[in-house]
Design an enzyme around this catalytic site. Structure first.
Site, PDB file in Angstrom:
ATOM      1  N   GLN A  86       0.762  -1.367   0.294  1.00 47.04           N
ATOM      2  CA  GLN A  86      -0.215   0.069   0.349  1.00 47.04           C
ATOM      3  C   GLN A  86       0.953   1.227  -0.619  1.00 47.04           C
ATOM      4  OE1 GLN A  86      -2.143   1.749   3.342  1.00 47.04           O
ATOM      5  NE2 GLN A  86      -3.747   1.751   2.309  1.00 47.04           N
ATOM      6  N   CYS A 115      -6.961   6.980   4.459  1.00 46.74           N
ATOM      7  CA  CYS A 115      -6.228   7.338   5.668  1.00 46.74           C
ATOM      8  C   CYS A 115      -6.544   9.139   6.593  1.00 46.74           C
ATOM      9  CB  CYS A 115      -4.639   7.859   5.773  1.00 46.74           C
ATOM     10  SG  CYS A 115      -4.072   7.871   7.248  1.00 46.74           S
ATOM     11  N   ALA A 239      -8.159  -4.975  10.920  1.00 47.41           N
ATOM     12  CA  ALA A 239      -6.978  -4.872  11.476  1.00 47.41           C
ATOM     13  C   ALA A 239      -6.774  -4.784  12.591  1.00 47.41           C
ATOM     14  CB  ALA A 239      -7.060  -3.206  11.427  1.00 47.41           C
TER      15      ALA A 239
END
Length: 316
Positions: A86, A115, A239
């Site tokens: 990424q 993000c 995550a």
């Protein structure tokens, strides 16, 4: 380091998009700063994780600095596949150059468009890109045109807009440019701990013909099934749930001792720095230790002290 894995250039690897045509929900380890590195990816792959991402790497630094390449990107010849690297990027050619560097060693790249951290947004990276669909399209198109490996995937990871029509439009434009799949974190940029909008992910999925991956608040294998049922998503990305229980995709409710032993073996074999080694164990053991035990364990300050503690308390 990249220099250690140059032999992979000749390897013929499968198209990661094929995972989404297996008839099963694709189980994915998310890009996590500091955490989703080679040693942890090796661990979760032992416990039914289908696809792993590297932590987010700033493409401009990666292209400019050999030191950044060696510290940010580590893989191996055999087990670390399929692997997606990424990148944070805001310029098409810089993303292309970064993609070209990792292409021999990875199965695809992902452009971070999700993000929400202030530094990333201020630099023009991450979630601010969801308001720049033309720039996303330009970056994807450049990579598609300059990487001649037809099985090398190009994906994006996004957050949703308050006005979902804008998100659907963004996704459709990205699909038309040749994106392999899209991961949707079901919160807006402003939302942090609010409930995930799985209904929004469902609408996006129904509007697209490429695979859609659902992301956000998935902590157990039951959650994987529920989110798949709610959204129709082709994959789920996890995550924090995997940090707390790296064996969750294999159906374990909490981290089994075998998984802790596997982490110790893998981390020591990879020369994992102590802080990272210890932090992973703190996450893994949170559900299986008392508050008093955590107080003691969390302040241990050396690998030998951690190993002694695990041996004395758990026979690991």
């Amino acid at each position: 380091m990249i220099g250690d894995i140059v032999e992979t250039k000749q390897c013929q690897r499968k198209d990661p998009v094929d995972l989404f045509h297996s008839g099963q929900v694709v189980k994915i380890c998310a890009p996590m700063v500091r955490y989703s590195k080679l040693a942890f990816r090796t661990l979760v792959r032992k416990y039914s994780c289908d696809l792993c991402y590297t932590p987010m790497i700033v493409a401009a630094d990666f292209v400019r600095s050999a030191k950044a390449r060696d510290s940010e990107f580590t893989t191996n010849k055999v087990g670390d596949h399929p692997l997606i690297v990424q990148f944070a990027a805001k310029e098409a050619q810089v993303l292309c150059d970064a993609a070209r560097i990792v292409c021999p060693f990875a199965d695809g790249i992902d452009l971070n468009c999700g993000c929400p951290q202030r530094w990333a947004m201020a630099e023009g990276y991450g979630a601010c890109l969801i308001n720049k669909p033309e720039l996303i399209r330009d970056m994807v198109r450049h990579v598609r045109n300059q990487i001649d490996n037809p099985t090398f995937s190009v994906s994006i990871k996004i957050r949703i807009h308050e006005d979902l029509k804008r998100t659907v439009d963004l996704c459709q434009k990205a699909e038309a440019t040749g994106v392999s799949w899209i991961t949707v974190h079901g919160r807006s940029v402003e939302e942090r701990h609010q409930p995930v909008h799985y209904d929004a992910i469902k609408i996006i999925k129904q509007s697209m013909s490429i695979p859609i991956v659902a992301n956000g608040d998935i902590k157990t294998l039951k959650d994987v099934e529920n989110v798949n049922h709610l959204t129709g998503a082709d994959g789920v990305m996890v995550a924090r749930g995997l940090l707390a229980n790296p064996a969750m995709f294999a159906g374990y409710e909490e981290t089994p001792l075998k998984c802790i032993q596997d982490w110790v073996d893998i981390a020591l074999e990879h020369g994992t720095p102590f802080t990272c080694f210890h932090h992973h164990l703190m996450y893994m053991m949170e559900r299986i230790t008392s508050k008093q035990e955590r107080k003691v364990f969390n302040v241990l300050s050396s690998t030998s002290a951690v190993l002694d503690y695990l041996n004395d308390h758990y026979g690991v």
